[in-house]
Scaffold this motif. Structure first.
Motif, PDB file in Angstrom:
ATOM      1  N   TYR A   1      -6.581  16.880 -40.562  1.00  0.00           N
ATOM      2  CA  TYR A   1      -6.463  15.429 -40.705  1.00  0.00           C
ATOM      3  C   TYR A   1      -4.997  14.967 -40.704  1.00  0.00           C
ATOM      4  O   TYR A   1      -4.177  15.483 -41.461  1.00  0.00           O
TER       5      TYR A   1
ATOM      6  N   CYS B   1     -12.346  20.450 -46.172  1.00  0.00           N
ATOM      7  CA  CYS B   1     -12.571  18.993 -46.175  1.00  0.00           C
ATOM      8  C   CYS B   1     -11.445  18.227 -45.488  1.00  0.00           C
ATOM      9  O   CYS B   1     -11.619  17.061 -45.129  1.00  0.00           O
ATOM     10  N   HIS B   2     -10.303  18.862 -45.299  1.00  0.00           N
ATOM     11  CA  HIS B   2      -9.148  18.166 -44.706  1.00  0.00           C
ATOM     12  C   HIS B   2      -9.227  18.128 -43.178  1.00  0.00           C
ATOM     13  O   HIS B   2      -8.258  18.397 -42.473  1.00  0.00           O
ATOM     14  N   THR B   3     -10.388  17.783 -42.705  1.00  0.00           N
ATOM     15  CA  THR B   3     -10.692  17.769 -41.271  1.00  0.00           C
ATOM     16  C   THR B   3     -10.393  16.413 -40.645  1.00  0.00           C
ATOM     17  O   THR B   3     -10.536  15.385 -41.306  1.00  0.00           O
ATOM     18  N   ALA B   4      -9.989  16.430 -39.388  1.00  0.00           N
ATOM     19  CA  ALA B   4      -9.952  15.200 -38.579  1.00  0.00           C
ATOM     20  C   ALA B   4     -11.223  15.257 -37.730  1.00  0.00           C
ATOM     21  O   ALA B   4     -12.287  14.856 -38.180  1.00  0.00           O
ATOM     22  N   MET B   5     -11.081  15.766 -36.498  1.00  0.00           N
ATOM     23  CA  MET B   5     -12.255  16.184 -35.744  1.00  0.00           C
ATOM     24  C   MET B   5     -12.524  17.632 -36.146  1.00  0.00           C
ATOM     25  O   MET B   5     -11.603  18.337 -36.544  1.00  0.00           O
TER      26      MET B   5
ATOM     27  N   HIS C   1     -16.465  13.367 -39.408  1.00  0.00           N
ATOM     28  CA  HIS C   1     -16.136  14.286 -40.510  1.00  0.00           C
ATOM     29  C   HIS C   1     -14.704  14.098 -40.996  1.00  0.00           C
ATOM     30  O   HIS C   1     -14.232  14.868 -41.844  1.00  0.00           O
ATOM     31  N   CYS C   2     -14.016  13.105 -40.474  1.00  0.00           N
ATOM     32  CA  CYS C   2     -12.605  12.892 -40.825  1.00  0.00           C
ATOM     33  C   CYS C   2     -12.457  12.651 -42.330  1.00  0.00           C
ATOM     34  O   CYS C   2     -13.205  11.876 -42.925  1.00  0.00           O
ATOM     35  N   TYR C   3     -11.453  13.309 -42.910  1.00  0.00           N
ATOM     36  CA  TYR C   3     -11.189  13.153 -44.354  1.00  0.00           C
ATOM     37  C   TYR C   3     -10.905  11.694 -44.709  1.00  0.00           C
ATOM     38  O   TYR C   3     -11.262  11.227 -45.785  1.00  0.00           O
ATOM     39  N   GLY C   4     -10.273  10.980 -43.806  1.00  0.00           N
ATOM     40  CA  GLY C   4      -9.922   9.593 -44.131  1.00  0.00           C
ATOM     41  C   GLY C   4     -11.062   8.620 -43.934  1.00  0.00           C
ATOM     42  O   GLY C   4     -11.232   7.696 -44.732  1.00  0.00           O
TER      43      GLY C   4
END
Lengths: 154, 154
Positions: A57, A48-52, B16-19
């Motif tokens: 992230y 879940c700690h994704t950016a793209m 899909h960005c965590y933020g």
């Protein structure tokens, strides 16, 4: 090597931090250690700690750098006083400023290694510089100015 | 006022960005909007987003500032080109550097308001300054240098 992490010495009241509190079950619970004069932590981001897609992230990177550096600040302050961590009175630091330079996209799916370098220990202030690496390549650099926790937060 | 947030215009691949990704169910899903020449987002931290008991975790503050500012950078880039968000080709920004000054402890349990100011739009770079307030008081100030997303992340 001391097998207890810096964060394991934090008092119970001060162990709820989302980034590094051992008593925060939803948090990241990062653990930092000495390696000679430097400090390090190893962290495995979750999916879940994704950016793209495929990359970590930046806010997570900032969070790891933040908590690793405040933990390193506490450890450095004890060391500067010639005291073991966990001895009284407790030394606990908060972040006055945080800076992160994102040098390249950080791949997700591998362990991240953060190394901290104590730049300054002066009065209530400690400055810590950090690098964050993945697959042996530095992906981000950070700097934290940490200050002794204000009484109001105790 | 446009009721769609900046982040609602991001393509599916880039959501899909965590933020701020609307497709990340575990993420923060922050939503940013124009207010005249400034931008804003409102965020309610959860109980787990604690630093010391009673206060918001600095890494969360950094995360909100980060995503709000990259979203603001995209919105500013469209505006600078005289285009509506969502028109082709998409403009998506990533963080080159993030700086946060923590001015005072941020109380938990209330809404946080982040306001962004576009400082510079030049080539592939946009600089955004931000303030984060709780109960009408500025608790943190931030600055993000955002750059157009590298092709490799597309």
């Amino acid at each position: 090597m001391d097998k207890k992490a810096f964060q394991d010495y934090y008092t119970e009241d001060h162990s709820h931090c989302y980034g590094c509190g051992r008593l925060n079950p939803q948090g990241l619970r990062i653990k930092s250690y000495w390696d000679g004069d430097e400090t390090f932590t190893v962290f495995q981001p979750q999916a879940c700690h994704t950016a793209m897609p495929g990359y970590v992230y930046g806010g997570l990177i900032a969070s790891i750098v933040d908590c690793h550096c405040t933990g390193s600040a506490a450890a450095a302050a004890y060391r500067a006083e010639g005291r073991d961590m966990g001895t009284e009175p407790p030394l606990r630091f908060v972040t006055a400023s945080l800076h992160v330079d994102y040098l390249r996209p950080t791949p997700i799916g591998v362990e991240l290694v953060v190394r901290g370098k104590i730049m300054e220990v002066k009065g209530r202030k400690v400055v810590v510089a950090a690098t964050l690496s993945a697959n042996g390549e530095v992906c981000a650099k950070g700097q934290v100015v940490a200050v002794r926790m204000p009484e109001q937060m105790g």
